[in-house]
Design an enzyme around this catalytic site. Structure first.
Site, PDB file in Angstrom:
ATOM      1  N   GLU A   4       1.163  -0.926  -0.040  1.00 25.49           N
ATOM      2  CA  GLU A   4      -0.435  -0.065  -0.409  1.00 25.49           C
ATOM      3  C   GLU A   4       0.686   1.410  -0.603  1.00 25.49           C
ATOM      4  O   GLU A   4       1.663   1.499   0.842  1.00 25.49           O
ATOM      5  CB  GLU A   4      -1.181   0.360   0.657  1.00 25.49           C
ATOM      6  CG  GLU A   4      -1.579  -1.334   1.365  1.00 25.49           C
ATOM      7  CD  GLU A   4      -2.649  -0.980   0.390  1.00 25.49           C
ATOM      8  OE1 GLU A   4      -3.129  -0.373  -0.651  1.00 25.49           O
ATOM      9  OE2 GLU A   4      -3.468  -2.111   0.077  1.00 25.49           O
ATOM     10  N   ARG A  64     -18.395  -0.181   4.206  1.00 23.79           N
ATOM     11  CA  ARG A  64     -19.621  -1.127   3.195  1.00 23.79           C
ATOM     12  C   ARG A  64     -20.272  -1.766   4.290  1.00 23.79           C
ATOM     13  O   ARG A  64     -21.089  -2.331   3.656  1.00 23.79           O
ATOM     14  CB  ARG A  64     -18.242  -1.990   1.881  1.00 23.79           C
ATOM     15  CG  ARG A  64     -19.033  -2.602   1.401  1.00 23.79           C
ATOM     16  CD  ARG A  64     -18.287  -3.063   0.019  1.00 23.79           C
ATOM     17  NE  ARG A  64     -17.169  -3.644   0.820  1.00 23.79           N
ATOM     18  CZ  ARG A  64     -17.374  -5.305   1.203  1.00 23.79           C
ATOM     19  NH1 ARG A  64     -18.856  -5.604   0.688  1.00 23.79           N
ATOM     20  NH2 ARG A  64     -16.578  -5.965   2.293  1.00 23.79           N
ATOM     21  N   CYS A 107      -8.437  -0.909   7.622  1.00 22.82           N
ATOM     22  CA  CYS A 107      -6.779  -1.199   7.250  1.00 22.82           C
ATOM     23  C   CYS A 107      -6.417  -0.189   6.781  1.00 22.82           C
ATOM     24  O   CYS A 107      -5.883   0.203   7.909  1.00 22.82           O
ATOM     25  CB  CYS A 107      -6.762  -1.833   6.337  1.00 22.82           C
ATOM     26  SG  CYS A 107      -6.978  -4.138   6.630  1.00 22.82           S
ATOM     27  N   HIS A 159      -1.703  -5.454   1.971  1.00 21.88           N
ATOM     28  CA  HIS A 159      -2.494  -5.936   2.083  1.00 21.88           C
ATOM     29  C   HIS A 159      -2.259  -7.437   1.831  1.00 21.88           C
ATOM     30  O   HIS A 159      -1.990  -8.103   0.385  1.00 21.88           O
ATOM     31  CB  HIS A 159      -3.837  -5.892   1.466  1.00 21.88           C
ATOM     32  CG  HIS A 159      -4.626  -4.561   1.738  1.00 21.88           C
ATOM     33  ND1 HIS A 159      -5.313  -3.444   2.319  1.00 21.88           N
ATOM     34  CD2 HIS A 159      -6.011  -4.948   3.076  1.00 21.88           C
ATOM     35  CE1 HIS A 159      -5.723  -3.530   2.962  1.00 21.88           C
ATOM     36  NE2 HIS A 159      -6.570  -4.222   2.986  1.00 21.88           N
TER      37      HIS A 159
END
Ligand code: PCA
Length: 217
Positions: A83, A93, A146, A169
């Site tokens: 990342e 979500r 995260c 990730h």
């Protein structure tokens, strides 16, 4: 007597409908490992907006690491996602493990819009690919727990420039991919091996390599 320098390596507990979290399964075997003269301390963080950053802060205070690497699951990614950036927004979500689902909330009220990873992600990708391991630069860590932890870590460490911090990730494990047909899977022991390589490279590399890692979308 001087203390062996520490690496703090964090994974996450299971969340959503998935019964396991390969991020923690990949991180856990490295507890106590010696990498580049550093001792690895592992932690499993809650997938909950209210408690994740408190757990991270407590771990940082207890371990006082030279290097922090947080690892989470991003099902659907096709390899290890190194990342690049953490952003100051939460937009969940799905509900977290405590039932909270904040929308368009800042991670840190009044904080900067974003922080960049302090890890040499291009050099890490090069080392992984040299070993035949699937890895890419990711331009977004999402807007869930995260990203909150990644941003929160960068914010907590903003005045401790000597401490390097970043986020990776991992994709589904084969076990989880079995319930997500068609999705990419990476065995957990391969993810563990990849994390070890990333930590070695991060400790060895003070200036990142200049290699293309952009994306059009
Ligand atoms: N993945 C989620 C939270 C915990 C995890 O392993 C995320 O990407 O935000």
């Amino acid at each position: 007597m001087s203390r062996v320098p520490r690496i703090l390596l964090a994974g996450f507990e299971p969340f959503g409908a998935d019964p396991t979290n390969p991020s923690w399964d990949a991180v856990a075997p490295l507890q106590g490992a010696c990498i580049g003269g550093h001792r690895v301390e592992t932690r499993c963080l809650p997938v909950a907006f209210e408690t994740a950053l408190t757990a991270l802060r407590q771990a940082l205070d207890a371990v006082r690491p030279r290097l922090l690497l947080c690892v989470g699951l991003a099902g659907g990614r096709e390899g290890l996602s190194l990342e690049r950036v953490a952003i100051n927004v939460i937009d969940a979500r799905i509900a977290d493990n405590l039932g909270a689902q904040p929308v368009d909330a800042p991670v840190v009220e009044g904080g900067p819009a974003a922080y960049f990873s302090r890890l040499p992600i291009k050099a890490m990708r090069a080392a992984l690919q040299a070993q035949g391991l699937p890895a890419h630069i990711s331009q977004t860590a999402g807007t869930y727990v995260c990203n909150q932890v990644f941003y929160g870590a960068c914010h907590l460490l903003r005045r401790r420039r000597g401490v390097r911090a970043g986020f990776i990730h991992v994709p589904y494990s084969p076990e989880l991919a079995a319930t997500h047909p068609g999705q990419f899977a990476l065995p957990v022991d391969v993810a563990t091996q990849a994390l070890r390589i990333c930590l070695e490279v991060a400790l060895d590399t003070s200036e990142d390599l200049v290699l293309a890692g952009g994306a059009e979308h």
